[in-house]
Scaffold this motif. Structure first.
Motif, short mmCIF file in Angstrom:
data_model
loop_
_atom_site.label_atom_id
_atom_site.label_comp_id
_atom_site.label_asym_id
_atom_site.label_seq_id
_atom_site.Cartn_x
_atom_site.Cartn_y
_atom_site.Cartn_z
N HIS A 19 0.81 -1.21 0.00
CA HIS A 19 0.00 0.00 0.00
C HIS A 19 0.85 1.27 0.00
N ALA A 20 2.18 1.14 0.22
CA ALA A 20 3.02 2.32 0.23
C ALA A 20 3.11 2.96 -1.15
N GLU A 21 2.91 2.15 -2.21
CA GLU A 21 2.96 2.67 -3.56
C GLU A 21 1.70 3.48 -3.82
N GLY A 22 1.86 4.69 -4.34
CA GLY A 22 0.72 5.55 -4.58
C GLY A 22 -0.12 5.08 -5.75
N GLY A 23 -1.33 5.66 -5.86
CA GLY A 23 -2.25 5.27 -6.92
C GLY A 23 -1.69 5.49 -8.30
N CYS A 24 -0.94 6.58 -8.50
CA CYS A 24 -0.41 6.88 -9.83
C CYS A 24 0.70 5.93 -10.24
N GLU A 25 1.41 5.35 -9.31
CA GLU A 25 2.57 4.52 -9.64
C GLU A 25 2.20 3.09 -9.96
N GLN A 26 1.00 2.64 -9.63
CA GLN A 26 0.73 1.21 -9.75
C GLN A 26 -0.20 0.85 -10.91
N TRP A 27 -0.36 1.73 -11.91
CA TRP A 27 -1.15 1.37 -13.08
C TRP A 27 -0.49 0.22 -13.83
N ILE A 28 -1.30 -0.66 -14.41
CA ILE A 28 -0.82 -1.95 -14.92
C ILE A 28 0.17 -1.81 -16.08
N ALA A 29 0.02 -0.76 -16.93
CA ALA A 29 0.91 -0.57 -18.06
C ALA A 29 1.05 0.91 -18.36
N PRO A 30 2.26 1.44 -18.45
CA PRO A 30 2.45 2.87 -18.66
C PRO A 30 1.78 3.42 -19.92
N ALA A 31 1.73 2.63 -21.01
CA ALA A 31 1.19 3.13 -22.28
C ALA A 31 -0.33 3.11 -22.32
N LEU A 32 -0.98 2.41 -21.39
CA LEU A 32 -2.43 2.31 -21.38
C LEU A 32 -3.02 3.60 -20.81
N ALA A 33 -4.00 4.18 -21.53
CA ALA A 33 -4.57 5.47 -21.13
C ALA A 33 -5.27 5.39 -19.78
N GLU A 34 -5.34 6.53 -19.09
CA GLU A 34 -5.96 6.63 -17.77
C GLU A 34 -6.97 7.78 -17.77
N GLY A 35 -7.84 7.79 -16.76
CA GLY A 35 -8.73 8.92 -16.56
C GLY A 35 -9.95 8.91 -17.46
N PRO A 36 -10.67 10.06 -17.52
CA PRO A 36 -11.93 10.14 -18.27
C PRO A 36 -11.73 10.01 -19.77
N VAL A 37 -12.80 9.63 -20.46
CA VAL A 37 -12.84 9.66 -21.92
C VAL A 37 -12.68 11.10 -22.38
N THR A 38 -11.83 11.34 -23.38
CA THR A 38 -11.42 12.71 -23.71
C THR A 38 -12.15 13.32 -24.90
N PHE A 39 -13.23 12.71 -25.36
CA PHE A 39 -14.00 13.26 -26.48
C PHE A 39 -15.23 13.98 -25.93
N GLY A 40 -15.31 15.31 -26.20
CA GLY A 40 -16.38 16.11 -25.62
C GLY A 40 -17.13 16.92 -26.65
N PHE A 41 -18.08 17.73 -26.18
CA PHE A 41 -18.99 18.46 -27.06
C PHE A 41 -18.55 19.90 -27.33
N LEU A 42 -17.53 20.38 -26.62
CA LEU A 42 -17.03 21.73 -26.84
C LEU A 42 -15.73 21.68 -27.63
N SER A 43 -15.10 22.83 -27.82
CA SER A 43 -13.90 22.91 -28.66
C SER A 43 -12.71 22.22 -28.00
N ALA A 44 -11.84 21.62 -28.86
CA ALA A 44 -10.62 20.96 -28.40
C ALA A 44 -10.96 19.98 -27.27
N ASP A 45 -10.37 20.16 -26.08
CA ASP A 45 -10.63 19.25 -24.96
C ASP A 45 -11.33 19.95 -23.81
N VAL A 46 -11.99 21.10 -24.07
CA VAL A 46 -12.68 21.83 -23.01
C VAL A 46 -13.82 20.99 -22.46
N ALA A 47 -13.96 20.97 -21.14
CA ALA A 47 -15.04 20.25 -20.44
C ALA A 47 -15.04 18.76 -20.77
#
Length: 274
Positions: A19-47
């Motif tokens: 548990h000493a390893e933080g949440g950001c350090e223990q993702w299963i593969a560095p190249a695999l994307a993380e976080g929310p889906v990045t396709f939205g309804f406003l310009s570029a990546d807004v909102a």
């Protein structure tokens, strides 16, 4: 007896070490994307929300959407080529940018047809990992929307966004993420600036079936002028990786409630993690 005590001590220390390893350090593969889906309804990546963990990567994406209103004799199709990048200046600090390098729009009503192709919006920003407690991460972020679009020959759009991303990752395969942010924009030019403000809440979860594939499911709610509901939109993303550096994401978002007129928006994003 001393060997038994040493063995018991080792067993007791194993969970603490895990548990000493933080949440950001223990993702299963560095190249695999993380976080929310990045396709939205406003310009570029807004909102579209932000991930909580800093990364250094470069990306290219294609995003598109459609509005079809047969009762109003109106239809519109938009597509954009997106260039994106992020730089982890420090383990707790990321700078990022997204550019609509080419934006295409086709519009038709009962009597007229129009087509445009131009440079779109550029956004730049930063994320700071302010708090880590085991699997939990809190990261405030700020994003500026620069007036680069040539959609209107006499008006440029300037905007910004401030928010915070949260992450809870109890294992290296599963995470719960979220984002809340306030965004605003206005026109610069001779016409009415038409200022706009909005508030986004994102909650989602991601599960990696293996180191090469993960699925993410999000719920997005966005409010606009006078707290009117712009949309409630679930989003689905399928994420892949090839080798240690290349990743890909297929994603789509579908508004089910609110004033948003788009039927759906989605796209493909390819990334190279450094």
């Amino acid at each position: 007896m001393s060997r038994l005590i040493a063995a018991l001590a080792a067993l007791l220390l194993l969970p603490a070490a895990a548990h000493a390893e933080g949440g950001c350090e223990q993702w299963i593969a560095p190249a695999l994307a993380e976080g929310p889906v990045t396709f939205g309804f406003l310009s570029a990546d807004v909102a579209t929300g932000r991930r909580a963990c800093p990364r250094t990567e470069a990306g290219f994406g294609i995003q598109g959407g459609a509005i079809i209103e047969t009762e109003n004799f109106y239809g519109a199709v938009t597509a954009a080529g997106l260039l994106s990048g992020s730089l982890a200046v420090r383990p707790d600090l990321e700078l990022f940018a997204t550019l609509e390098a080419l934006r295409f729009q086709f519009v038709q009503n009962a009597t007229l047809t129009g087509t445009s192709m131009h440079l779109g919006q550029l956004t730049v920003g930063g994320t700071y990992m302010a708090l880590t407690r085991g699997p939990f991460v809190l990261s405030p972020s700020v994003r500026l929307q620069l007036p680069t679009s040539f959609a209107s020959p006499r008006t440029r759009t300037l905007g910004g966004e401030i928010g915070a991303a949260v992450l809870y990752r109890p294992t290296n395969r599963f995470e719960v993420h979220g984002y809340a942010g306030v965004d605003a924009s206005m026109g610069l030019g001779a016409a009415d600036p038409q200022p706009r403000a909005g508030f986004l809440v994102n909650v989602g979860t991601e599960y990696a079936l293996c180191s090469g594939f993960a699925a993410v499911l999000d719920a997005n709610v966005h409010f606009g002028h006078r707290a009117a509901l712009d949309y409630v939109a679930p989003a689905l993303g399928l994420r892949f990786r090839a080798g240690e550096h290349f990743g890909a994401e297929l994603g789509a978002s579908l508004p089910v409630l609110g004033a948003e007129r788009a039927l759906v928006i989605g796209g493909l994003k390819l990334t190279y993690r450094m």
